[in-house]
Design a protein around this motif. Structure first.
Motif, PDB file in Angstrom:
ATOM      1  N   VAL A   1       0.934  -1.284   0.019  1.00 51.44           N
ATOM      2  CA  VAL A   1       0.012   0.011   0.020  1.00 51.44           C
ATOM      3  C   VAL A   1       0.801   1.144   0.065  1.00 51.44           C
ATOM      4  O   VAL A   1       1.616   1.378   1.023  1.00 51.44           O
ATOM      5  N   ILE A   2       0.411   2.015  -0.840  1.00 49.02           N
ATOM      6  CA  ILE A   2       1.413   3.394  -1.048  1.00 49.02           C
ATOM      7  C   ILE A   2       0.400   4.407  -1.228  1.00 49.02           C
ATOM      8  O   ILE A   2      -0.726   4.569  -1.700  1.00 49.02           O
ATOM      9  N   SER A   3       0.729   5.668  -0.444  1.00 47.31           N
ATOM     10  CA  SER A   3      -0.130   6.683  -0.522  1.00 47.31           C
ATOM     11  C   SER A   3       0.642   7.898  -0.733  1.00 47.31           C
ATOM     12  O   SER A   3       1.668   8.381  -0.261  1.00 47.31           O
ATOM     13  N   PHE A   4       0.093   8.764  -1.718  1.00 48.09           N
ATOM     14  CA  PHE A   4       0.605  10.049  -1.982  1.00 48.09           C
ATOM     15  C   PHE A   4      -0.579  11.020  -1.516  1.00 48.09           C
ATOM     16  O   PHE A   4      -1.706  11.100  -1.922  1.00 48.09           O
ATOM     17  N   SER A   5      -0.379  11.638  -0.323  1.00 46.80           N
ATOM     18  CA  SER A   5      -1.405  12.875   0.255  1.00 46.80           C
ATOM     19  C   SER A   5      -0.867  14.094  -0.133  1.00 46.80           C
ATOM     20  O   SER A   5       0.467  14.609  -0.369  1.00 46.80           O
TER      21      SER A   5
END
Length: 264
Positions: A188-192
């Motif tokens: 799981v990768i998140s760019f916020s």
């Protein structure tokens, strides 16, 4: 937890996406760009990453169909749909554009003492959705080797590993309890769009209202699809800061090598 799970994600399985855009029509603090963001991200995924139209769900508050409204119930149901029957090598994508906020953390897993929340269109009657609930549904349920990529404002998936612009892990932002509770074998990768506590803003591009994060994400990857996680994070920050006074963030469910090529 090592990096072998990330290596095993080959992106050869099914592709599914959930895009949410909430403008809060007629409510205080109405927004302008969020529905546009959801539409733009869908078009981007179809054109550049081989997602199929029928495998992308959009919830937006301009829809006439009640099931496509971004209510609390519909958002949670759509999250379950996104991860249902997920398998290794599947590629899932989650995008949220709308109001977010913070509430006090009572279980001790947040370094800053605050939980992040999102606000469905009916939050005044049905309440918000807390990052812990989103993490339980969309992160903990996934098998090793399944990729979930997220693009949104704030760290709403509650991923424990956060990276600096040079690609290094910011160990001071990980509590032992968060690492124990929130780390997961899924990829799981998140760019916020911004740091927790910052405000994600709207802007105008070619006459359309857009969110800075979705605009920067699409612009960077359209211009250069062959870049590393570190380079993408740096580029997102260069596009959004200091002009918009918000700093893009990269976080993950387990430690990653940010020198690897970004993929969806």
């Amino acid at each position: 937890m090592g990096n072998s799970e990330l290596v095993s994600s080959r992106f050869k399985g099914r592709k599914k996406a959930l895009c949410i855009g909430i403008n809060y029509f007629g409510q205080p603090k109405e927004l302008r760009s969020c529905i546009n963001d959801a539409e733009h991200v869908r078009a981007f995924l179809i054109q550049y990453y081989d997602f199929k139209y029928e495998d992308i769900v959009i919830l937006a508050d301009d829809r006439e169909n009640p099931r496509q409204q971004p209510t609390r119930r519909n958002i949670i149901d759509a999250m379950y749909w996104l991860v249902k029957d997920a398998r290794p090598n599947d590629s899932l994508f989650f995008q949220y554009s709308g109001h977010g906020g913070q509430i006090k953390d009572l279980d001790g897993d947040e370094v800053d003492g605050m939980h992040e929340v999102i606000y469905p269109v009916d939050f005044r009657n049905r309440g918000h959705i807390v990052d812990d609930e989103m993490h339980r549904i969309m992160v903990k349920s996934l098998p090793p080797g399944c990729r979930l990529t997220c693009c949104h404002s704030g760290t709403i998936l509650d991923l424990p590993y956060i990276y600096s612009p040079n690609g290094r892990l910011q160990s001071e932002k990980i509590t032992l309890q968060a690492e124990r509770l929130k780390a997961a074998p899924a990829d799981v990768i998140s760019f916020s769009a911004c740091e927790d506590g910052q405000k994600s803003v709207d802007t105008f591009k070619r006459g359309l209202a857009v969110g800075v994060m979705s605009y920067a994400f699409i612009k960077s990857l359209t211009k250069n699809p062959n870049q590393t996680y570190q380079h993408l994070l740096s580029d997102l920050r260069n596009i959004s800061y200091p002009k918009y006074t918000q700093k893009a963030q990269l976080s993950s469910s387990h430690p990653i090598d940010t020198r690897w090529k970004f993929a969806i």
